[in-house]
Design an enzyme around this catalytic site. Structure first.
Site, mmCIF file in Angstrom:
data_model
loop_
_atom_site.group_PDB
_atom_site.id
_atom_site.type_symbol
_atom_site.label_atom_id
_atom_site.label_comp_id
_atom_site.label_asym_id
_atom_site.label_seq_id
_atom_site.Cartn_x
_atom_site.Cartn_y
_atom_site.Cartn_z
ATOM 1 N N HIS A 233 66.221 -41.490 -89.498
ATOM 2 C CA HIS A 233 64.819 -41.265 -89.396
ATOM 3 C C HIS A 233 63.669 -40.782 -91.042
ATOM 4 O O HIS A 233 62.253 -41.016 -91.193
ATOM 5 C CB HIS A 233 64.757 -39.918 -88.103
ATOM 6 C CG HIS A 233 64.046 -40.450 -86.848
ATOM 7 N ND1 HIS A 233 65.103 -40.474 -86.158
ATOM 8 C CD2 HIS A 233 63.421 -40.546 -85.892
ATOM 9 C CE1 HIS A 233 64.785 -41.543 -84.763
ATOM 10 N NE2 HIS A 233 63.614 -40.644 -85.609
ATOM 11 N N HIS A 349 70.765 -32.489 -87.294
ATOM 12 C CA HIS A 349 71.033 -32.936 -89.071
ATOM 13 C C HIS A 349 71.216 -31.889 -89.733
ATOM 14 O O HIS A 349 70.232 -30.735 -89.824
ATOM 15 C CB HIS A 349 70.447 -34.289 -89.846
ATOM 16 C CG HIS A 349 70.537 -35.654 -89.196
ATOM 17 N ND1 HIS A 349 72.014 -36.404 -89.520
ATOM 18 C CD2 HIS A 349 70.043 -36.269 -88.689
ATOM 19 C CE1 HIS A 349 71.724 -37.508 -88.450
ATOM 20 N NE2 HIS A 349 70.766 -37.991 -88.239
HETATM 21 C C1 LIG Z 1 52.284 -63.177 -95.987
HETATM 22 C C2 LIG Z 1 53.162 -62.636 -94.971
HETATM 23 C C3 LIG Z 1 53.646 -61.224 -95.176
HETATM 24 C C4 LIG Z 1 54.728 -61.171 -93.733
HETATM 25 C C5 LIG Z 1 54.226 -60.593 -92.546
HETATM 26 C C6 LIG Z 1 54.727 -59.993 -92.019
HETATM 27 C C7 LIG Z 1 53.831 -59.030 -90.387
HETATM 28 C C8 LIG Z 1 55.161 -57.935 -89.418
HETATM 29 C C9 LIG Z 1 56.620 -58.821 -89.486
HETATM 30 C C10 LIG Z 1 57.367 -57.748 -88.790
HETATM 31 C C11 LIG Z 1 59.059 -57.964 -89.559
HETATM 32 C C12 LIG Z 1 60.249 -56.395 -89.577
HETATM 33 C C13 LIG Z 1 60.807 -57.231 -89.410
HETATM 34 C C14 LIG Z 1 60.860 -55.545 -88.494
HETATM 35 C C15 LIG Z 1 61.044 -55.665 -86.712
HETATM 36 C C16 LIG Z 1 61.598 -53.831 -86.201
HETATM 37 O O1 LIG Z 1 61.575 -53.036 -86.366
HETATM 38 S S1 LIG Z 1 62.191 -53.809 -84.574
HETATM 39 C C17 LIG Z 1 62.350 -51.968 -84.601
HETATM 40 C C18 LIG Z 1 64.628 -52.526 -84.548
HETATM 41 N N1 LIG Z 1 65.188 -51.313 -84.949
HETATM 42 C C19 LIG Z 1 65.558 -50.672 -83.650
HETATM 43 O O2 LIG Z 1 64.950 -51.430 -82.582
HETATM 44 C C20 LIG Z 1 65.461 -48.999 -84.048
HETATM 45 C C21 LIG Z 1 66.759 -48.766 -83.603
HETATM 46 N N2 LIG Z 1 67.382 -47.260 -84.314
HETATM 47 C C22 LIG Z 1 67.172 -47.483 -84.858
HETATM 48 O O3 LIG Z 1 67.656 -48.073 -86.090
HETATM 49 C C23 LIG Z 1 68.117 -45.900 -85.958
HETATM 50 O O4 LIG Z 1 67.703 -44.949 -84.488
HETATM 51 C C24 LIG Z 1 66.722 -44.986 -86.986
HETATM 52 C C25 LIG Z 1 65.223 -45.453 -85.912
HETATM 53 C C26 LIG Z 1 66.813 -46.198 -87.576
HETATM 54 C C27 LIG Z 1 67.174 -43.675 -86.749
HETATM 55 O O5 LIG Z 1 68.436 -43.542 -86.597
HETATM 56 P P1 LIG Z 1 69.084 -41.992 -86.546
HETATM 57 O O6 LIG Z 1 70.660 -42.326 -87.216
HETATM 58 O O7 LIG Z 1 69.184 -42.688 -85.261
HETATM 59 O O8 LIG Z 1 68.620 -41.494 -86.719
HETATM 60 P P2 LIG Z 1 68.683 -39.934 -86.761
HETATM 61 O O9 LIG Z 1 67.913 -39.446 -88.190
HETATM 62 O O10 LIG Z 1 69.627 -39.802 -86.987
HETATM 63 O O11 LIG Z 1 68.149 -39.328 -85.800
HETATM 64 C C28 LIG Z 1 69.356 -38.743 -84.755
HETATM 65 C C29 LIG Z 1 68.765 -38.125 -83.913
HETATM 66 O O12 LIG Z 1 67.413 -36.962 -83.714
HETATM 67 C C30 LIG Z 1 66.623 -38.080 -82.824
HETATM 68 N N3 LIG Z 1 65.119 -37.614 -83.636
HETATM 69 C C31 LIG Z 1 65.262 -37.385 -85.201
HETATM 70 N N4 LIG Z 1 63.732 -36.993 -85.380
HETATM 71 C C32 LIG Z 1 63.353 -37.338 -84.922
HETATM 72 C C33 LIG Z 1 61.584 -37.250 -84.376
HETATM 73 N N5 LIG Z 1 60.993 -36.148 -85.372
HETATM 74 N N6 LIG Z 1 61.214 -36.970 -83.497
HETATM 75 C C34 LIG Z 1 62.024 -37.006 -81.711
HETATM 76 N N7 LIG Z 1 63.760 -37.245 -81.751
HETATM 77 C C35 LIG Z 1 63.928 -37.702 -83.282
HETATM 78 C C36 LIG Z 1 66.477 -39.150 -82.920
HETATM 79 O O13 LIG Z 1 66.341 -40.090 -81.926
HETATM 80 C C37 LIG Z 1 67.621 -39.576 -82.416
HETATM 81 O O14 LIG Z 1 68.351 -39.638 -81.184
HETATM 82 P P3 LIG Z 1 69.271 -40.520 -81.304
HETATM 83 O O15 LIG Z 1 67.467 -41.025 -80.277
HETATM 84 O O16 LIG Z 1 69.093 -42.012 -82.130
HETATM 85 O O17 LIG Z 1 69.941 -40.417 -80.178
#
Ligand SMILES: CCCCCCCCCCCCCCCC(=O)SCCNC(=O)CCNC(=O)[C@H](O)C(C)(C)COP(=O)(O)OP(=O)(O)OC[C@H]1O[C@@H](n2cnc3c(N)ncnc32)[C@H](O)[C@@H]1OP(=O)(O)O
Length: 379
Positions: A233, A349
């Site tokens: 995060h 963390h």
């Molecule tokens: C000219 C043309 C140009 C191009 C034009 C483009 C246009 C536009 C195209 C798009 C193109 C891009 C492409 C992107 C496509 C995707 O972004 S799709 C999204 C794919 N990713 C996902 O589905 C998310 C998968 N999860 C993750 O990646 C990881 O969970 C994250 C988000 C990196 C976080 O990593 P993490 O190690 O789990 O986080 P961490 O700090 O360790 O947190 C530990 C726990 O505390 C919780 N926590 C920490 N902080 C918080 C908080 N503030 N509030 C609540 N809970 C929290 C976390 O939820 C976590 O609990 P769990 O839910 O994991 O059990």
């Protein structure tokens, strides 16, 4: 100090200062209230923060394209978009490699660091007193969900157990069933708890493995613990803020000048949202030709919400199409707020894990924008 230097300072310092502010809030005892607002499964975290690179890409690119250089300077405009695309591609690859995965079957850097520092996907379901381990999943809903999943896997592979495991298998399934049915502690003795945990661990790694990434571990009801786990995060929110601020350098001046030039028009659209109250309308219905009661009720109760919805639609369209920098700034504030909450949430963390997540994002974005500093200064 020139505005460019000010912006540089904000760009460089805003994320580290936000994390430091989170620690100070904790140190002065205000963290508990903020931590109470945290919800891992809440809409903001699940839909926006965790999918943040998608939202940041969408809004960032819409702004880059919408505010590209003035039509006359097409060559310079194209060069700037190409530079933005190059920076964006580097950061997107880094986002993917650090949080999603390096290659097929190879986990992301944050998980490799964790595994190589002794981390593991644990199944410490029961504590030494025979109760459900509070640290196992951190919340009742998640614990219930994890136990139901473990119960399904164990039941599915009940017949694959040899004679020796059969006894342990039925005790494990029985204990989990107790917890699922009564949501209370199972009647597991302290001596049996360790054996049941170890059996569940072996079974889950055997039937659902390999559980070598946090995503796999979380998906199969495990507890990702025991190593140095850089905060994804902190990494993600820092990367998104640095990208949005970095690209704001390209079009920010033009976008804000355009917003300022249309300030009264926008203000009029906002006030019109509130100029539809029933009392306003009822008073306006009086006048020289008083209306029938039914007509006044229609004007006071039906027309205002319709007028308000129309005004809201006009305002949304104006901001989305003509002033997307407003959406970008709202996204920036959201990511910084989430970064602050993550820093305050010390139970997720350690400070070192926050710092490693911050540095992983900060160093790469710092190099990317420092390399283009000369070009960005001329903008
Ligand atoms: C000219 C043309 C140009 C191009 C034009 C483009 C246009 C536009 C195209 C798009 C193109 C891009 C492409 C992107 C496509 C995707 O972004 S799709 C999204 C794919 N990713 C996902 O589905 C998310 C998968 N999860 C993750 O990646 C990881 O969970 C994250 C988000 C990196 C976080 O990593 P993490 O190690 O789990 O986080 P961490 O700090 O360790 O947190 C530990 C726990 O505390 C919780 N926590 C920490 N902080 C918080 C908080 N503030 N509030 C609540 N809970 C929290 C976390 O939820 C976590 O609990 P769990 O839910 O994991 O059990």
């Amino acid at each position: 100090m020139s505005s460019s230097k000010w912006f540089n300072a904000v760009h460089l310092l805003v994320c580290p200062v936000t994390v430091l502010l989170g620690y100070l809030i904790n140190a002065y005892g205000y963290g508990t209230a903020l931590q109470a607002t945290l919800n891992k499964d809440g809409l903001v975290n699940a839909v926006f923060v965790k999918k943040g690179w998608f939202w940041t890409s969408l809004v960032g690119w819409w702004c880059i394209i919408r505010y590209r250089a003035v039509p006359g300077a097409t060559g310079r405009g194209r060069r700037r978009i190409a530079q933005s695309l190059k920076r964006y591609t580097i950061l997107t690859v880094w986002w993917y490699v650090f949080t999603q995965g390096i290659w097929f079957g190879v986990g992301p850097i944050m998980d490799l660091v964790f595994v190589y520092t002794g981390g593991h996907c644990h199944y410490d379901v029961f504590d030494n007193a025979g109760h459900v381990n509070q640290d196992f999943q951190g919340s009742v809903t998640r614990t219930q969900r994890a136990l139901a999943l473990i119960h399904n896997v164990l039941t599915l592979h009940g017949d694959d157990q040899d004679h020796h495991e059969k006894k342990l298998w039925s005790r494990s399934v029985g204990s989990i069933q107790d917890v699922l049915q009564t949501a209370e502690s199972a009647n597991v003795t302290a001596s049996a708890a360790a054996g049941i945990n170890s059996f569940i661990h072996d079974q889950m790694h055997r039937w659902q493995g390999p559980l070598t990434t946090s995503a796999q571990c979380r998906r199969f009801g495990g507890h990702w613990a025991g190593g140095h786990d850089p905060s994804g995060h902190v990494f993600l929110t820092t990367l998104m803020c640095m990208f949005l601020l970095g690209e704001l350098r390209v079009f920010g001046r033009r976008a804000l000048a355009h917003l300022y030039a249309q300030k009264w028009h926008l203000l009029g659209m906002v006030t019109r949202l509130f100029d539809t109250g029933p009392l306003w309308t009822w008073r306006r219905c009086g006048g020289a030709r008083p209306m029938s009661c039914g007509a006044r009720l229609w004007r006071a109760l039906v027309e205002p919400p319709v007028a308000c919805a129309a005004a809201l639609l006009r305002l949304t369209r104006c901001i989305a199409c003509d002033h997307p920098v407003v959406v970008l700034l709202a996204l920036l504030v959201t990511w910084l707020w989430q970064l602050l909450l993550t820093a305050v949430a010390s139970h997720f963390h350690t400070v070192r894990e926050h710092i490693s997540g911050l540095l992983a994002a900060y160093l790469v974005t710092g190099v990317v924008y420092a390399r283009d500093a000369a070009a960005l200064r001329l903008v």
